[in-house]
Write an enzyme that holds these catalytic residues in place. Structure first.
Site, short mmCIF file in Angstrom:
data_model
loop_
_atom_site.label_atom_id
_atom_site.label_comp_id
_atom_site.label_asym_id
_atom_site.label_seq_id
_atom_site.Cartn_x
_atom_site.Cartn_y
_atom_site.Cartn_z
N CYS A 12 13.94 2.54 3.55
CA CYS A 12 15.25 3.04 3.11
C CYS A 12 16.36 2.40 3.96
CB CYS A 12 15.32 4.56 3.21
SG CYS A 12 14.44 5.43 1.90
N ASN A 90 -1.16 -0.55 -0.77
CA ASN A 90 -1.94 0.34 0.09
C ASN A 90 -1.42 1.76 -0.13
OD1 ASN A 90 -3.43 -1.78 1.24
ND2 ASN A 90 -1.82 -2.18 2.74
N GLY A 96 -4.76 1.78 4.82
CA GLY A 96 -3.94 0.84 5.58
C GLY A 96 -2.44 1.00 5.39
N THR A 98 1.07 2.00 6.26
CA THR A 98 1.75 2.34 7.51
C THR A 98 3.22 2.69 7.30
OG1 THR A 98 2.25 0.01 7.95
CG2 THR A 98 0.23 0.90 8.92
N HIS A 103 5.55 0.23 -1.74
CA HIS A 103 5.82 -1.21 -1.69
C HIS A 103 4.62 -1.97 -2.20
CE1 HIS A 103 4.18 0.07 2.21
NE2 HIS A 103 3.55 -1.08 2.24
P1 5GP Z 1 1.54 -1.13 4.66
O1 5GP Z 1 0.67 -1.28 5.87
O2 5GP Z 1 2.27 0.19 4.68
O3 5GP Z 1 0.86 -1.38 3.35
O4 5GP Z 1 2.62 -2.28 4.75
C1 5GP Z 1 3.75 -2.21 5.55
C2 5GP Z 1 4.18 -3.62 5.81
O5 5GP Z 1 5.49 -3.58 6.35
C3 5GP Z 1 3.30 -4.34 6.83
O6 5GP Z 1 2.73 -5.49 6.23
C4 5GP Z 1 4.27 -4.70 7.96
O7 5GP Z 1 4.04 -5.96 8.53
C5 5GP Z 1 5.62 -4.61 7.28
N1 5GP Z 1 6.70 -4.24 8.16
C6 5GP Z 1 6.68 -3.25 9.12
N2 5GP Z 1 7.87 -3.17 9.72
C7 5GP Z 1 8.66 -4.11 9.15
C8 5GP Z 1 10.02 -4.50 9.36
O8 5GP Z 1 10.76 -3.96 10.19
N3 5GP Z 1 10.49 -5.49 8.58
C9 5GP Z 1 9.72 -6.13 7.64
N4 5GP Z 1 10.29 -7.12 6.93
N5 5GP Z 1 8.44 -5.77 7.40
C10 5GP Z 1 7.92 -4.77 8.15
ZN ZN Z 2 12.22 5.16 2.01
#
Ligand code: 5GP
Ligand code: ZN
Length: 117
Positions: A12, A90, A96, A98, A103
């Site tokens: 957000c 994810n 996985g 995070t 997204h």
């Molecule tokens: P998830 O693990 O939730 O599927 O993916 C979250 C993704 O967000 C991860 O691949 C991580 O590298 C990315 N990510 C985390 N923090 C940031 C950030 O501050 N900026 C960007 N561009 N990506 C982020």
């Molecule tokens: Zn959000």
């Protein structure tokens, strides 16, 4: 309320421009930006501007927006000239996830293994 911005949500903050990101595409409904920790030569995240916790919440609460996110994954892949690529949502910490703002990961530019780890 579903879809409303969350103060404690990183994505957000990216949508609002309060956290910088390398944005590659934008629509009225979505933003696509480079993943900060790329897992492939191309690793772009496509998010709805509206906050939904994960892909399931998005699909249930705003199916047209879910479709818009999926369409943007296709546009990103075309812009990046990817013939083959992987789209990953994810969903849940055990898988996985995070960042709890829905997204799609668009990953490409290298060979992929199956099944994923
Ligand atoms: P998830 O693990 O939730 O599927 O993916 C979250 C993704 O967000 C991860 O691949 C991580 O590298 C990315 N990510 C985390 N923090 C940031 C950030 O501050 N900026 C960007 N561009 N990506 C982020
Ligand atoms: Zn959000």
């Amino acid at each position: 309320m579903a879809g409303e911005p969350q103060d404690d949500c990183l994505f957000c903050k990216i949508v609002a421009g309060h956290v910088p990101a390398t944005v590659v595409r934008e629509t009225d409904a979505t933003v696509a930006f480079q993943d900060i920790n790329p897992q492939a030569p191309v690793h772009i995240l496509v998010i709805p501007r509206a906050h939904y916790e994960n892909a399931a919440e998005l699909a249930a609460g705003a199916p047209e927006l879910a479709a818009a996110v999926l369409k943007e994954t296709k546009e990103v892949a075309e812009e990046q000239k990817l013939d083959s690529y992987r789209v990953v949502f994810n969903t849940g910490a055990g898988a996985g996830q995070t960042v709890f703002h829905a997204h799609a990961h668009v990953l490409g530019g290298r060979g992929m293994q199956w099944p994923p780890g």
